[in-house]
Design a protein around this motif. Structure first.
Motif, PDB file in Angstrom:
ATOM      1  N   ASP A 186       0.801  -1.223   0.000  1.00  0.00           N
ATOM      2  CA  ASP A 186       0.000   0.000   0.000  1.00  0.00           C
ATOM      3  C   ASP A 186       0.831   1.270   0.000  1.00  0.00           C
ATOM      4  O   ASP A 186       0.388   2.308  -0.507  1.00  0.00           O
ATOM      5  N   THR A 199      -1.032   6.855  -3.846  1.00  0.00           N
ATOM      6  CA  THR A 199      -0.428   5.599  -3.403  1.00  0.00           C
ATOM      7  C   THR A 199      -1.331   4.447  -3.799  1.00  0.00           C
ATOM      8  O   THR A 199      -2.548   4.630  -3.990  1.00  0.00           O
ATOM      9  N   GLY A 201      -2.221   2.146  -1.856  1.00  0.00           N
ATOM     10  CA  GLY A 201      -3.143   1.958  -0.748  1.00  0.00           C
ATOM     11  C   GLY A 201      -4.369   2.835  -0.845  1.00  0.00           C
ATOM     12  O   GLY A 201      -5.486   2.409  -0.502  1.00  0.00           O
ATOM     13  N   ARG A 204      -6.470   1.214  -3.834  1.00  0.00           N
ATOM     14  CA  ARG A 204      -6.820  -0.209  -3.771  1.00  0.00           C
ATOM     15  C   ARG A 204      -8.302  -0.480  -3.473  1.00  0.00           C
ATOM     16  O   ARG A 204      -8.903  -1.368  -4.095  1.00  0.00           O
TER      17      ARG A 204
END
Length: 215
Positions: A186, A199, A201, A204
């Motif tokens: 992440d 990012t 993360g 996601r």
């Protein structure tokens, strides 16, 4: 000043200093393309000589340029390539599947290849869908998290444009999920071809939503 990745054409570049690698991000051209100058030791590498050759050459400065990597074949990502290569003598690299539509390519890349800048290594990741030869470049900071340059294959909020082509979208979302999200943690920071960074993360949780909407 802390790095945010926010840049605008004609504005100041954003500079991020890691232990071994310095990343300078600048916005160029009428489509606000991001170009990234990476410096490791005495070596410099440019990702996407997209436009505004005078801006890029000023950024490169007297340190010279060893390499330019073009993330994919779309014209807004290589408008300054010929001028930058001519002025610096840098080698020009692109994936073999897109190289034929890029003005100057001195060597081609493939999945798993390594591109070096000084003592720093970038891994080539082939992501098919936005174009046949789109690539991302991954730097694994030995003292920190991963840094990933994604071209137009991944942005905050979704994958790159596949212009309604369902086959290309399926290929791109599959590659992005399998080769990036399934593999990398992440805290991996990614730098796209336009706009702001993010990012893995942060993005996601939205993968299923992107796949369902089809773009």
């Amino acid at each position: 000043m802390a790095y945010t990745g926010d840049v605008s054409r004609g504005g100041a570049p954003a500079v991020r200093t890691l232990d071994h690698l310095t990343i300078t991000k600048v916005s160029v051209g009428p489509m606000d393309n991001n170009a990234y100058l990476l410096r490791c030791g005495d070596d410099q590498l440019l990702i996407d000589a997209a436009n505004d050759d005078e801006t890029l050459l000023a950024l490169i400065g007297d340190a010279g340029l060893a390499t330019v990597v073009t993330t994919h074949r779309h014209g807004d990502h290589w408008q300054a390539l010929e001028d930058v290569v001519s002025a610096t003598g840098a080698r020009s690299l692109a994936h073999a599947d897109d190289a034929g539509e890029i003005p100057v390519v001195t060597a081609t890349l493939a999945e798993g290849d390594t591109v070096t800048v000084g003592d720093c290594s970038l891994e080539v990741i082939h992501l098919v869908g936005h174009t046949p030869g789109s690539i991302a470049l991954l730097y694994q900071d030995p003292n920190g998290h991963g840094h990933l340059w994604t071209g137009d294959s991944l942005f905050p909020g979704g994958v790159g444009n596949t212009h309604g082509d369902k086959e290309n979208f399926a290929s791109l979302i599959d590659d992005v999920e399998r080769k990036l999200f399934d593999r990398l943690p992440d805290d991996t920071w990614f730098y796209p071809g336009h706009g702001k960074d993010s990012t893995l993360g942060a993005e996601r949780p939205h993968l299923a939503e992107w796949r369902a909407r089809g773009w």
